[in-house]
Design an enzyme around this catalytic site. Structure first.
Site, mmCIF file in Angstrom:
data_model
loop_
_atom_site.group_PDB
_atom_site.id
_atom_site.type_symbol
_atom_site.label_atom_id
_atom_site.label_comp_id
_atom_site.label_asym_id
_atom_site.label_seq_id
_atom_site.Cartn_x
_atom_site.Cartn_y
_atom_site.Cartn_z
ATOM 1 C CG HIS A 41 -2.081 -0.997 1.015
ATOM 2 N ND1 HIS A 41 -3.335 -0.641 0.546
ATOM 3 C CD2 HIS A 41 -2.125 -2.334 1.213
ATOM 4 C CE1 HIS A 41 -4.099 -1.725 0.484
ATOM 5 N NE2 HIS A 41 -3.385 -2.759 0.884
ATOM 6 C CE1 TYR A 307 0.223 -4.282 7.716
ATOM 7 C CE2 TYR A 307 -1.008 -3.258 9.499
ATOM 8 C CZ TYR A 307 -0.976 -3.940 8.300
ATOM 9 O OH TYR A 307 -2.167 -4.282 7.699
#
Length: 330
Positions: A41, A307
């Site tokens: 993303h 992440y």
């Protein structure tokens, strides 16, 4: 990083051969390394606004976010993939990350996408599908034989992909429904705990055949928010313990499960990502307020760890970014 995320990154839990580092390595192998950008993303834009709680959520959960009131929000819209200059194909998975500021210094972070189910039931499946679906250098497309062989041996992913493909993407970000996917546990003021899932449903609905797709999803989002705040209703679905899967986000819950409207997300501002908004925010789904806890879904700890690893890498790299009005939009 959460303790569970740290352990996953260090190979102390989860499949022996899989770590957060290896997952991020795989993302880099597929999409390349783009300094200063997220490994997945990568293309995105920062937004801000508030969550207006209507108080209905207090019947389900003791978390402060569900008390009647307005809570500040910072967020990020994005497109999947690690290339920050990717073409804005309407079929690419869309993401929405949110950070809700709450009393007493608490936060609630969410990472949602526009698919009704996640395509992989486990972290290992996510890693392996990336390899099987990687573009062939000779054609620029996935190898049909590898894809077919993978789906033949991973029926849950094949079923999830069928569900995902049955829902046409909305023409704009503002008309997109975003799903939390993973199950969580809500504990009410009396101590009763139930499994839940949630989604954000746009108040502006798209009408098939009546709303042309914009040339740029991000430019249209900029125009939409600057013209008028964009709004989504947050719907929480109540699961039935022992009947609805809480450990597999690739399996949908029955559409007959009761849902509760707990409030409205209102986005009022949009800007290029900077260190003053969400550039350094990990939309870690395990950052939760008291009253909300993770379920037994193995993807949650894995996402938290990946992440964190992505952030660790990009934090030490040059930051090569464009503006919201130019190529990159990150």
């Amino acid at each position: 990083m959460t303790i569970g995320g740290f352990l996953f990154a260090e190979s102390l839990i989860g499949p022996e051969r899989l770590t957060a580092r290896r997952v991020v390595d795989r993302l880099q192998n597929i999409h390349g390394t783009h300094s200063g950008f997220r490994r997945n993303h990568a293309k995105g834009v920062a937004v801000e606004g508030y969550f207006e709680s209507n108080g209905n959520g207090t019947q389900l959960c003791a978390a402060s976010v569900f008390r009647t009131g307005r809570y500040s929000v910072r967020g990020r819209f994005s497109l999947s993939g690690g290339n920050p200059h990717i073409a804005e194909d309407p079929g690419i998975v869309r993401g929405l990350g949110l950070q809700v500021g709450l009393p007493a210094g608490e936060q609630w972070r969410m990472a949602m996408i526009n698919l009704p189910v996640f395509l992989d039931p486990t972290p290992q499946d996510f890693h392996d599908r990336g390899l099987a679906f990687a573009s062939d250098p000779a054609t620029g497309k996935p190898n049909p034989r590898l894809v077919s062989d993978y789906l033949a041996t991973h029926p849950r992913t094949a079923a999830a992909m069928k569900i995902a493909k049955s829902v046409a993407p909305a023409p704009t970000f503002a008309t997109t429904t975003f799903h939390g996917l993973n199950a969580f546990e809500f504990t009410d003021p009396d101590g009763t705990t139930i499994p839940v899932r949630w989604k954000l449903v746009p108040e502006t609905e798209s009408i098939p055949g009546d709303d042309p797709r914009p040339a740029s999803l991000f430019t249209q989002l900029t125009n939409d928010i600057r013209q008028s705040p964009c709004r989504w209703t947050m719907m929480v679905t109540k699961g039935v313990r022992g009947q609805d899967r809480t450990d597999d986000a690739s399996v949908p819950w029955p559409s007959t499960r009761p849902t509760v409207n707990v409030g409205t997300l209102v986005l009022t501002g949009i800007a290029t990502e900077t260190s003053d908004n969400v550039r350094t925010v990990n939309f870690d789904p395990l950052v939760l307020p008291n009253g909300i806890a993770p379920s037994d879904d193995p993807l949650l700890s894995a996402r938290s760890a990946v992440y964190a690893e992505s952030f660790r890498r990009r934090a030490g790299e040059p930051d090569n970014r464009g503006s919201v009005e130019t190529e990159g939009r990150a």
